[in-house]
Write an enzyme that holds these catalytic residues in place. Structure first.
Site, PDB file in Angstrom:
ATOM      1  N   ARG A  15       0.801  -1.226   0.000  1.00 21.11           N
ATOM      2  CA  ARG A  15       0.000   0.000   0.000  1.00 21.11           C
ATOM      3  C   ARG A  15       0.837   1.280   0.000  1.00 21.11           C
ATOM      4  O   ARG A  15       0.292   2.364  -0.186  1.00 21.11           O
ATOM      5  CB  ARG A  15      -0.959  -0.016   1.206  1.00 21.11           C
ATOM      6  CG  ARG A  15      -2.219  -0.810   0.919  1.00 21.11           C
ATOM      7  CD  ARG A  15      -3.217  -0.624   2.032  1.00 21.11           C
ATOM      8  NE  ARG A  15      -2.919  -1.478   3.178  1.00 21.11           N
ATOM      9  CZ  ARG A  15      -3.400  -1.266   4.406  1.00 21.11           C
ATOM     10  NH1 ARG A  15      -4.167  -0.215   4.654  1.00 21.11           N
ATOM     11  NH2 ARG A  15      -3.105  -2.087   5.381  1.00 21.11           N
ATOM     12  N   GLY A  78       2.877 -15.354   6.876  1.00 20.41           N
ATOM     13  CA  GLY A  78       2.231 -14.946   8.131  1.00 20.41           C
ATOM     14  C   GLY A  78       3.224 -14.617   9.232  1.00 20.41           C
ATOM     15  O   GLY A  78       4.405 -14.963   9.150  1.00 20.41           O
ATOM     16  N   GLY A 136      -6.537  -7.745  15.304  1.00 20.52           N
ATOM     17  CA  GLY A 136      -6.885  -8.965  16.023  1.00 20.52           C
ATOM     18  C   GLY A 136      -7.527  -8.583  17.347  1.00 20.52           C
ATOM     19  O   GLY A 136      -7.070  -7.666  18.014  1.00 20.52           O
ATOM     20  N   ARG A 329      26.465  28.274   3.252  1.00 16.83           N
ATOM     21  CA  ARG A 329      26.761  26.912   2.775  1.00 16.83           C
ATOM     22  C   ARG A 329      27.847  26.265   3.633  1.00 16.83           C
ATOM     23  O   ARG A 329      28.453  26.910   4.473  1.00 16.83           O
ATOM     24  CB  ARG A 329      27.156  26.976   1.302  1.00 16.83           C
ATOM     25  CG  ARG A 329      25.957  27.324   0.395  1.00 16.83           C
ATOM     26  CD  ARG A 329      26.396  27.572  -1.031  1.00 16.83           C
ATOM     27  NE  ARG A 329      27.208  26.466  -1.522  1.00 16.83           N
ATOM     28  CZ  ARG A 329      28.067  26.564  -2.550  1.00 16.83           C
ATOM     29  NH1 ARG A 329      28.224  27.724  -3.178  1.00 16.83           N
ATOM     30  NH2 ARG A 329      28.762  25.519  -2.939  1.00 16.83           N
ATOM     31  N   ALA A 376      27.297  46.011  -1.691  1.00 16.13           N
ATOM     32  CA  ALA A 376      26.319  45.230  -2.460  1.00 16.13           C
ATOM     33  C   ALA A 376      26.928  44.709  -3.750  1.00 16.13           C
ATOM     34  O   ALA A 376      27.673  45.411  -4.423  1.00 16.13           O
ATOM     35  CB  ALA A 376      25.103  46.099  -2.763  1.00 16.13           C
ATOM     36  N   ASN A 382      36.147  32.822  -7.134  1.00 17.66           N
ATOM     37  CA  ASN A 382      37.051  31.833  -6.538  1.00 17.66           C
ATOM     38  C   ASN A 382      37.358  30.675  -7.478  1.00 17.66           C
ATOM     39  O   ASN A 382      38.241  29.885  -7.205  1.00 17.66           O
ATOM     40  CB  ASN A 382      36.457  31.299  -5.228  1.00 17.66           C
ATOM     41  CG  ASN A 382      35.114  30.630  -5.429  1.00 17.66           C
ATOM     42  OD1 ASN A 382      34.366  30.994  -6.340  1.00 17.66           O
ATOM     43  ND2 ASN A 382      34.806  29.666  -4.598  1.00 17.66           N
ATOM     44  N   TYR A 383      36.653  30.576  -8.575  1.00 17.37           N
ATOM     45  CA  TYR A 383      36.753  29.387  -9.429  1.00 17.37           C
ATOM     46  C   TYR A 383      37.207  29.797 -10.814  1.00 17.37           C
ATOM     47  O   TYR A 383      36.584  30.655 -11.453  1.00 17.37           O
ATOM     48  CB  TYR A 383      35.367  28.722  -9.471  1.00 17.37           C
ATOM     49  CG  TYR A 383      35.298  27.421 -10.208  1.00 17.37           C
ATOM     50  CD1 TYR A 383      36.193  26.385  -9.939  1.00 17.37           C
ATOM     51  CD2 TYR A 383      34.307  27.200 -11.161  1.00 17.37           C
ATOM     52  CE1 TYR A 383      36.103  25.178 -10.603  1.00 17.37           C
ATOM     53  CE2 TYR A 383      34.201  25.992 -11.829  1.00 17.37           C
ATOM     54  CZ  TYR A 383      35.109  24.979 -11.551  1.00 17.37           C
ATOM     55  OH  TYR A 383      35.007  23.784 -12.208  1.00 17.37           O
TER      56      TYR A 383
HETATM   57  C1  UD1 Z   1      -1.143  -8.515  12.913  1.00 18.52           C
HETATM   58  C2  UD1 Z   1      -1.779  -9.410  13.980  1.00 18.52           C
HETATM   59  C3  UD1 Z   1      -3.040  -8.716  14.528  1.00 18.52           C
HETATM   60  C4  UD1 Z   1      -2.681  -7.378  15.101  1.00 18.52           C
HETATM   61  C5  UD1 Z   1      -1.978  -6.546  14.043  1.00 18.52           C
HETATM   62  C6  UD1 Z   1      -1.442  -5.271  14.653  1.00 18.52           C
HETATM   63  C7  UD1 Z   1      -1.321 -11.687  13.322  1.00 18.52           C
HETATM   64  C8  UD1 Z   1      -1.840 -12.915  12.692  1.00 18.52           C
HETATM   65  N1  UD1 Z   1      -2.119 -10.655  13.365  1.00 18.52           N
HETATM   66  O1  UD1 Z   1      -2.062  -8.368  11.870  1.00 18.52           O
HETATM   67  O2  UD1 Z   1      -3.611  -9.514  15.542  1.00 18.52           O
HETATM   68  O3  UD1 Z   1      -3.858  -6.714  15.547  1.00 18.52           O
HETATM   69  O4  UD1 Z   1      -0.832  -7.253  13.497  1.00 18.52           O
HETATM   70  O5  UD1 Z   1      -0.955  -4.442  13.634  1.00 18.52           O
HETATM   71  O6  UD1 Z   1      -0.183 -11.686  13.793  1.00 18.52           O
HETATM   72  N2  UD1 Z   1       5.261  -9.799   8.722  1.00 18.52           N
HETATM   73  C9  UD1 Z   1       6.329 -10.572   8.332  1.00 18.52           C
HETATM   74  N3  UD1 Z   1       6.108 -11.704   7.633  1.00 18.52           N
HETATM   75  C10 UD1 Z   1       4.853 -12.141   7.328  1.00 18.52           C
HETATM   76  C11 UD1 Z   1       3.763 -11.347   7.726  1.00 18.52           C
HETATM   77  C12 UD1 Z   1       3.993 -10.202   8.434  1.00 18.52           C
HETATM   78  O7  UD1 Z   1       7.483 -10.210   8.585  1.00 18.52           O
HETATM   79  O8  UD1 Z   1       4.744 -13.180   6.699  1.00 18.52           O
HETATM   80  C13 UD1 Z   1       5.515  -8.579   9.479  1.00 18.52           C
HETATM   81  C14 UD1 Z   1       5.108  -7.334   8.740  1.00 18.52           C
HETATM   82  O9  UD1 Z   1       6.212  -6.791   8.009  1.00 18.52           O
HETATM   83  C15 UD1 Z   1       4.683  -6.397   9.880  1.00 18.52           C
HETATM   84  C16 UD1 Z   1       4.155  -7.352  10.936  1.00 18.52           C
HETATM   85  O10 UD1 Z   1       4.720  -8.607  10.642  1.00 18.52           O
HETATM   86  O11 UD1 Z   1       5.768  -5.687  10.414  1.00 18.52           O
HETATM   87  C17 UD1 Z   1       2.650  -7.431  10.957  1.00 18.52           C
HETATM   88  O12 UD1 Z   1       2.169  -7.837   9.711  1.00 18.52           O
HETATM   89  P1  UD1 Z   1       0.781  -7.372   9.151  1.00 18.52           P
HETATM   90  O13 UD1 Z   1       0.499  -8.092   7.907  1.00 18.52           O
HETATM   91  O14 UD1 Z   1       0.711  -5.896   9.138  1.00 18.52           O
HETATM   92  O15 UD1 Z   1      -0.158  -7.906  10.342  1.00 18.52           O
HETATM   93  P2  UD1 Z   1      -1.721  -8.028  10.324  1.00 18.52           P
HETATM   94  O16 UD1 Z   1      -2.086  -9.194   9.506  1.00 18.52           O
HETATM   95  O17 UD1 Z   1      -2.296  -6.726  10.037  1.00 18.52           O
END
Ligand code: UD1
Ligand code: CA
Length: 451
Positions: A15, A78, A136, A329, A376, A382-383
């Protein structure tokens, strides 16, 4: 304490619509992840691990610190999967604090309490949010946390719960490892949810503890440019607030940008629209007028910076008056009681006490003495097209308007240079030096007429 901090930073941040990975997007000129890393360091962890994914090399290059251990998450399956990737690096003893790379302004006091609760139990940082959509939800029974349900998996009654999971958690390593091994991806997103470890802890009869954040900014994550801009404002307001608490007068805290650090003395006033970058030191009774931009510079006591001045890598002494529309500068060093006026550019030069350069001048690679007046339109040439050369103007010299000083050249102490001169040789002290075409008048001159 044997603490590991694990920062999740593998999300692409679709996004943001940017080539730059989300965690490198700047907040007050500093990448988001930088805030999380700096806050992490303040807890003095035994280990600091960052899980990266998208544009990993760029992320790693941005933070070359050897104390960071990097782990790649090749596919983003995830938050639970992300944590799993780091587990081989993490010892069985001690505990792990999980932070998000896109939640920059965490509150160290609250995190410290969370770490304490996460010594023997799983501890979750929650927040009461009036509009909990997208987060969550914390499901409790008799006040005890039973599970966390993602928005997409919530039923109608769960959707009404206002206590949300911030994502920040702390747990003993041996428990975390055990729970991670038991995660399944049977949910609406087919992801391995870190949040499912809550249910597993309950299953194992280990109480899930929580800490509640009281400031929404401290738990807010960034997903889009508009959220980034909103966070920028919050951050700027917090910074302005701190300066005001120290006694700085800020004409409008909503119209001030500090992208770095401002150290201010007593009775400093900052007008609207000013931007400070890097480290800026403002002495006592300094005034910075509207729309000035100051970077990595120091300004001495009782000096006033008039509107629209631009100052970079410079030092300005006490009781000076700079601008409006002045440009200092890199390498400019002004001593005390110096006046620099409108449309004056100074570069790599030292200007000594009580010297005035009030209008439309360029002074580069120069050493200017005390009580000099530069008229003024004076230019130090200089260059020569290939090399830069120095100009020296000794104490009490007077340079007439529209003078070109062709460097290398020295103007002696107390010398006067006639207006409009082009000076190519040293001017002796005390004398008047004139170097220009003689004025003649042609009597009976007839203006041309149109044919
Ligand atoms: C997650 C939580 C949710 C919470 C929310 C807060 C879970 C399943 N859900 O949701 O409960 O309310 O954050 O913002 O944990 N990331 C990885 N690898 C992945 C997925 C995510 O490194 O595979 C990192 C992202 O870069 C980010 C963080 O984990 O920094 C959270 O990921 P994001 O997808 O924003 O979490 P949500 O699904 O919104
Ligand atoms: Ca997600």
């Amino acid at each position: 304490m044997n603490l590991t901090i694990l920062i999740l930073a593998a999300g692409k941040g679709t996004r943001m619509r940017s080539d730059l990975p989300k965690v490198l997007q700047p907040l007050a000129h500093k990448p988001l992840l930088g805030y999380v890393i700096d806050a992490s360091m303040s807890f003095k962890p035994k280990q600091l691990v960052v899980v990266y994914g998208y544009s990993g090399n760029l992320v790693k290059q941005t933070f070359p610190s050897h104390t960071i251990q990097w782990v790649e998450q090749k596919e983003q399956l995830g938050t639970g999967h992300a944590v799993q990737q780091a587990m081989p690096l993490i010892h069985d003893e001690g505990n792990t604090l999980i932070l998000y790379g896109d939640v920059p302004l965490i509150d160290a006091h609250i995190i410290k309490r969370l770490i304490d609760k996460g010594q023997k139990n799983l501890a979750v940082l929650t927040f009461i949010k009036e509009d909990p959509k997208g987060y969550g939800r914390i499901v409790r029974e008799h006040n005890q946390i039973k599970k966390i349900v993602e928005e997409k998996d919530c039923d109608e009654s769960q959707k009404k719960i206002k206590e949300i999971n911030t994502g920040i958690m702390c747990a003993p390593n041996h428990l975390l490892k055990n729970w991670l091994g038991r995660l399944k991806n049977q949910n609406s997103q087919k992801e391995y949810y870190l949040t499912d470890i809550v249910g597993l802890s309950v299953e194992d009869h280990i109480e899930v503890l929580s800490e509640s954040a009281d400031n929404e900014v401290s738990i807010t994550g960034i997903n889009s440019k508009s959220e980034l801009a909103a966070m920028e404002r919050s951050y700027q307001l917090m910074t302005a607030q701190k300066l005001m608490e120290q006694g700085v007068t800020i004409m409008d805290p909503n119209r001030l940008d500090i992208r770095g650090e401002v150290v201010a003395g007593q009775d400093v006033t900052i007008d609207v629209g000013c931007i400070f970058e890097g480290k800026v030191i403002l002495g006592n009774h300094v005034k910075v007028a509207a729309y000035s931009h100051i970077k990595d510079s120091s300004i001495g006591d009782h000096t006033s910076i008039e509107p629209y001045s631009h100052i970079v890598d410079s030092s300005v002494g006490t009781h000076c008056r700079i601008g409006p529309f002045a440009r200092l500068r890199p390498g400019t060093k002004l001593q005390n009681h110096v006046h620099i006026g409108n449309f004056v550019e100074i570069k790599n030069s030292e200007v000594n006490d009580k010297t005035n350069i009030n209008h439309l001048s360029y002074v580069g690679d120069s050493l200017v003495g005390k009580s000099v007046n530069i008229g003024a339109g004076t230019i130090t040439c200089n260059y020569d097209g290939a090399n830069k050369h120095p100009t020296t103007i000794e104490d009490d010299a007077f340079i007439g308007s529209n003078t070109a000083l062709v460097a290398p050249v020295t103007i002696g102490k107390g010398a006067t240079i006639a207006a409009g001169s082009t000076i190519t040789k040293d001017a002796p002290p005390g004398d008047l030096t004139v170097s220009r075409g003689k004025q003649t008048s042609i009597s009976g001159w007839k203006k041309p007429t149109k044919k």
